[in-house]
Design a protein around this motif. Structure first.
Motif, PDB file in Angstrom:
ATOM      1  N   TYR A 224       0.837  -1.207   0.000  1.00  0.00           N
ATOM      2  CA  TYR A 224       0.000   0.000   0.000  1.00  0.00           C
ATOM      3  C   TYR A 224       0.872   1.256   0.000  1.00  0.00           C
ATOM      4  O   TYR A 224       0.588   2.232  -0.704  1.00  0.00           O
ATOM      5  CB  TYR A 224      -0.909   0.029   1.231  1.00  0.00           C
ATOM      6  N   GLN A 225       1.941   1.223   0.793  1.00  0.00           N
ATOM      7  CA  GLN A 225       2.846   2.363   0.857  1.00  0.00           C
ATOM      8  C   GLN A 225       3.536   2.596  -0.480  1.00  0.00           C
ATOM      9  O   GLN A 225       3.721   3.746  -0.912  1.00  0.00           O
ATOM     10  CB  GLN A 225       3.896   2.125   1.948  1.00  0.00           C
ATOM     11  N   LEU A 226       3.898   1.507  -1.173  1.00  0.00           N
ATOM     12  CA  LEU A 226       4.566   1.633  -2.465  1.00  0.00           C
ATOM     13  C   LEU A 226       3.621   2.188  -3.530  1.00  0.00           C
ATOM     14  O   LEU A 226       4.056   2.924  -4.432  1.00  0.00           O
ATOM     15  CB  LEU A 226       5.117   0.275  -2.906  1.00  0.00           C
ATOM     16  N   LEU A 227       2.335   1.825  -3.432  1.00  0.00           N
ATOM     17  CA  LEU A 227       1.359   2.382  -4.382  1.00  0.00           C
ATOM     18  C   LEU A 227       1.186   3.871  -4.166  1.00  0.00           C
ATOM     19  O   LEU A 227       1.256   4.668  -5.096  1.00  0.00           O
ATOM     20  CB  LEU A 227       0.008   1.669  -4.231  1.00  0.00           C
ATOM     21  N   HIS A 228       0.951   4.239  -2.904  1.00  0.00           N
ATOM     22  CA  HIS A 228       0.810   5.656  -2.527  1.00  0.00           C
ATOM     23  C   HIS A 228       0.713   5.728  -1.005  1.00  0.00           C
ATOM     24  O   HIS A 228      -0.057   4.970  -0.400  1.00  0.00           O
ATOM     25  CB  HIS A 228      -0.438   6.272  -3.160  1.00  0.00           C
ATOM     26  N   PRO A 229       1.466   6.625  -0.361  1.00  0.00           N
ATOM     27  CA  PRO A 229       1.410   6.740   1.094  1.00  0.00           C
ATOM     28  C   PRO A 229      -0.003   6.990   1.623  1.00  0.00           C
ATOM     29  O   PRO A 229      -0.329   6.593   2.744  1.00  0.00           O
ATOM     30  CB  PRO A 229       2.328   7.931   1.393  1.00  0.00           C
ATOM     31  N   GLY A 230      -0.832   7.618   0.809  1.00  0.00           N
ATOM     32  CA  GLY A 230      -2.206   7.876   1.234  1.00  0.00           C
ATOM     33  C   GLY A 230      -3.000   6.602   1.454  1.00  0.00           C
ATOM     34  O   GLY A 230      -3.872   6.532   2.327  1.00  0.00           O
ATOM     35  N   TYR A 231      -2.704   5.568   0.656  1.00  0.00           N
ATOM     36  CA  TYR A 231      -3.393   4.284   0.825  1.00  0.00           C
ATOM     37  C   TYR A 231      -3.058   3.655   2.171  1.00  0.00           C
ATOM     38  O   TYR A 231      -3.923   3.082   2.836  1.00  0.00           O
ATOM     39  CB  TYR A 231      -3.001   3.324  -0.299  1.00  0.00           C
ATOM     40  N   LEU A 232      -1.803   3.754   2.566  1.00  0.00           N
ATOM     41  CA  LEU A 232      -1.404   3.177   3.854  1.00  0.00           C
ATOM     42  C   LEU A 232      -2.057   3.929   5.002  1.00  0.00           C
ATOM     43  O   LEU A 232      -2.514   3.314   5.977  1.00  0.00           O
ATOM     44  CB  LEU A 232       0.119   3.203   3.994  1.00  0.00           C
TER      45      LEU A 232
ATOM     46  N   TYR B  36      -5.570   2.787   5.222  1.00  0.00           N
ATOM     47  CA  TYR B  36      -5.654   1.454   5.827  1.00  0.00           C
ATOM     48  C   TYR B  36      -5.480   1.536   7.335  1.00  0.00           C
ATOM     49  O   TYR B  36      -6.210   0.872   8.090  1.00  0.00           O
ATOM     50  CB  TYR B  36      -4.588   0.533   5.231  1.00  0.00           C
ATOM     51  N   LEU B  37      -4.530   2.322   7.780  1.00  0.00           N
ATOM     52  CA  LEU B  37      -4.309   2.466   9.221  1.00  0.00           C
ATOM     53  C   LEU B  37      -5.549   3.038   9.898  1.00  0.00           C
ATOM     54  O   LEU B  37      -5.935   2.597  10.990  1.00  0.00           O
ATOM     55  CB  LEU B  37      -3.099   3.363   9.483  1.00  0.00           C
ATOM     56  N   GLY B  38      -6.180   4.005   9.238  1.00  0.00           N
ATOM     57  CA  GLY B  38      -7.408   4.567   9.792  1.00  0.00           C
ATOM     58  C   GLY B  38      -8.504   3.522   9.905  1.00  0.00           C
ATOM     59  O   GLY B  38      -9.244   3.474  10.901  1.00  0.00           O
ATOM     60  N   ILE B  39      -8.621   2.656   8.894  1.00  0.00           N
ATOM     61  CA  ILE B  39      -9.598   1.568   8.918  1.00  0.00           C
ATOM     62  C   ILE B  39      -9.318   0.627  10.082  1.00  0.00           C
ATOM     63  O   ILE B  39     -10.223   0.210  10.809  1.00  0.00           O
ATOM     64  CB  ILE B  39      -9.572   0.804   7.582  1.00  0.00           C
ATOM     65  N   ASN B  40      -8.039   0.296  10.277  1.00  0.00           N
ATOM     66  CA  ASN B  40      -7.656  -0.577  11.385  1.00  0.00           C
ATOM     67  C   ASN B  40      -8.057   0.023  12.723  1.00  0.00           C
ATOM     68  O   ASN B  40      -8.641  -0.644  13.586  1.00  0.00           O
ATOM     69  CB  ASN B  40      -6.135  -0.800  11.362  1.00  0.00           C
ATOM     70  N   LEU B  41      -7.719   1.298  12.914  1.00  0.00           N
ATOM     71  CA  LEU B  41      -8.010   1.954  14.184  1.00  0.00           C
ATOM     72  C   LEU B  41      -9.510   2.078  14.422  1.00  0.00           C
ATOM     73  O   LEU B  41      -9.977   2.054  15.561  1.00  0.00           O
ATOM     74  CB  LEU B  41      -7.352   3.340  14.208  1.00  0.00           C
ATOM     75  N   LEU B  42     -10.277   2.209  13.336  1.00  0.00           N
ATOM     76  CA  LEU B  42     -11.727   2.332  13.459  1.00  0.00           C
ATOM     77  C   LEU B  42     -12.376   1.028  13.887  1.00  0.00           C
ATOM     78  O   LEU B  42     -13.333   1.023  14.665  1.00  0.00           O
ATOM     79  CB  LEU B  42     -12.316   2.789  12.119  1.00  0.00           C
ATOM     80  N   SER B  43     -11.859  -0.095  13.382  1.00  0.00           N
ATOM     81  CA  SER B  43     -12.561  -1.361  13.575  1.00  0.00           C
ATOM     82  C   SER B  43     -11.993  -2.284  14.647  1.00  0.00           C
ATOM     83  O   SER B  43     -12.704  -3.146  15.153  1.00  0.00           O
ATOM     84  CB  SER B  43     -12.596  -2.121  12.244  1.00  0.00           C
TER      85      SER B  43
END
Length: 416
Positions: free
Chosen positions: A73-81, A84-91
């Motif tokens: 995800y980081q290699l695609l774009h830092p925004g994706y990572l 993802y981290l936000g999704i993790n923290l939410l759930s």
């Protein structure tokens, strides 16, 4: 695949299956069979099929590149990572609370533990503490060995109950209801929740990639992509088959009767175990009780490790610093504490807690499915390492399927 290579690769697929066969199977699939007979089997099969490529991509990407999806995800774009981290923290707190609370019900019932209503949260606290120390002391080595034992017992006991139920036949004649009579504003939340964790929350595909890379480090063996995918698919489709086993158990033993599964964790555990034992024979009582608790214990361990491992990795990448054992311990501690706080202060209903966790998982599913698709069809993998045409088509259909259902769910909650 040669047997020696298979056993060196074996681990992540079983770990995935053990984590998956928890709330989605034991709770939701059993309820689906009990309340609707076989009417919702199509939804369960569709969820298993259309989510499969996204989960498979996690193992494939890790085996091909030696990196996790999170690194990708980081290699695609830092925004994706960051997303993802936000999704993790939410759930992560809701999911951890849900699986722990279900497991606590089976723990209380299995050992006959009576807790005053005021202190209903204490068994959950005990389980959270056990899971924390289990992971803190052993990390992947103990996790890998323990889950193999738990997974084997879980598989054998579930299949035993399933075949006995088939032999005895259904309690009441099974009538397949038309979907038009089933789908309504009252039943849609359950159907969405059922599919949200069937066979598991789709964001856990990152866990597969992390467990795959960890297994390589632990075993010292670098399997081919084909070997890794075969091992994962074995665990995945076993878990998919078991989801139908639980539907059959619920349909054969409850559908059409006046018996219902209680809406609390201890009552649900007692209802499932007592019902199965009464219909399958008193001698199966300890088997069913132990199987239920074992299933949920494996899920608790896998969920806490998966969220801690993935969150620690995401934070380390964003900070551009190597991971440390201290970070892993911090996250399993925080996830355990957050799960306890959720159970203690924010849980109003057993069913509501389960539905909330599963609905959150379903809402974020299309995002993760899209990112995983982007990664395995990027330049990170060679043509020979990428999925075949059939898997490619199913993955695209899966992204569309998950997107449509998420939009439909959003529309439902907006207008109802």
């Amino acid at each position: 695949m040669k047997s020696r290579a298979f056993f060196k690769t074996l681990g992540p697929g079983i770990l995935f299956a053990s984590t998956a066969i928890g709330v989605s199977h034991l709770v939701q699939s059993t309820r689906a069979g009990a309340e609707f007979g076989f009417a919702l089997v199509g939804f369960i099969l569709a969820a298993n099929l259309f989510k499969w490529p996204t989960f498979e991509f996690g193992s494939r990407y890790a085996s091909a590149t030696g990196r996790s999806l999170i690194d990708g995800y980081q290699l695609l774009h830092p925004g994706y990572l960051k997303m993802y981290l936000g999704i993790n923290l939410l759930s992560m707190f809701f999911v951890n609370a849900a699986v722990t609370y279900v497991a606590a019900g089976f723990l209380q019932f299995l050992f006959g533990i009576e807790v005053p209503a005021t202190y209903y949260y204490l068994p959950s606290l005990v389980l959270l503490a056990f899971t924390f120390f289990f992971l803190a002391l052993g990390r992947y080595a103990l996790l890998d060995a323990g889950i193999k034992v738990i997974g084997t017992f879980m598989l054998l006991s579930t299949l035993l109950a399933f075949f006995i139920a088939l032999f005895n036949g259904p309690e009441k004649p099974l009538v397949i209801q038309p979907l038009a009579e089933i789908i309504s504003p009252a039943t849609l939340p359950f159907i969405i929740a059922l599919m949200g964790w069937m066979p598991s929350a789709i964001d856990s595909s990152t866990w597969n990639s992390l467990w795959t890379t960890e297994r390589i480090k632990h075993s010292g063996y670098r399997p081919t992509v084909k070997e890794t995918v075969f091992e994962f698919n074995l665990g995945y489709w076993v878990s998919a088959a078991l989801s139908i086993c639980f539907v059959v158990l619920g349909a054969f033993l409850l559908y059409g009767t006046e018996r219902v599964l209680p809406n609390n964790n201890v009552g649900f555990a007692s209802g499932v175990v007592s019902l199965y034992a009464a219909n399958l024979g008193a001698w199966t009582f300890p088997i069913i009780a132990a199987a239920g608790f074992t299933i949920m214990l494996g899920t608790c361990i896998g969920v806490m490790d998966g969220y801690a491992r993935s969150t620690a990795r995401a934070v380390a990448i964003l900070r551009n610093k190597p991971e440390s054992r201290r970070q892993y311990l911090f996250w399993i501690g925080l996830i355990g504490l957050g799960g306890f706080v959720t159970i203690r202060f924010f849980m109003t209903s057993f069913t509501e807690l389960i539905n909330l966790a599963t609905i959150i998982s379903f809402l974020i599913a299309p995002i993760i499915a899209f990112l995983n698709y982007r990664l395995v069809f990027s330049e990170h993998l060679s043509t020979s390492q990428r999925p075949g045409r059939i898997t490619h088509v199913i993955s695209l259909m899966g992204i569309g399927f998950l997107t449509l259902f998420s939009l439909g769910m959003g529309g439902y909650y907006l207008f109802y």
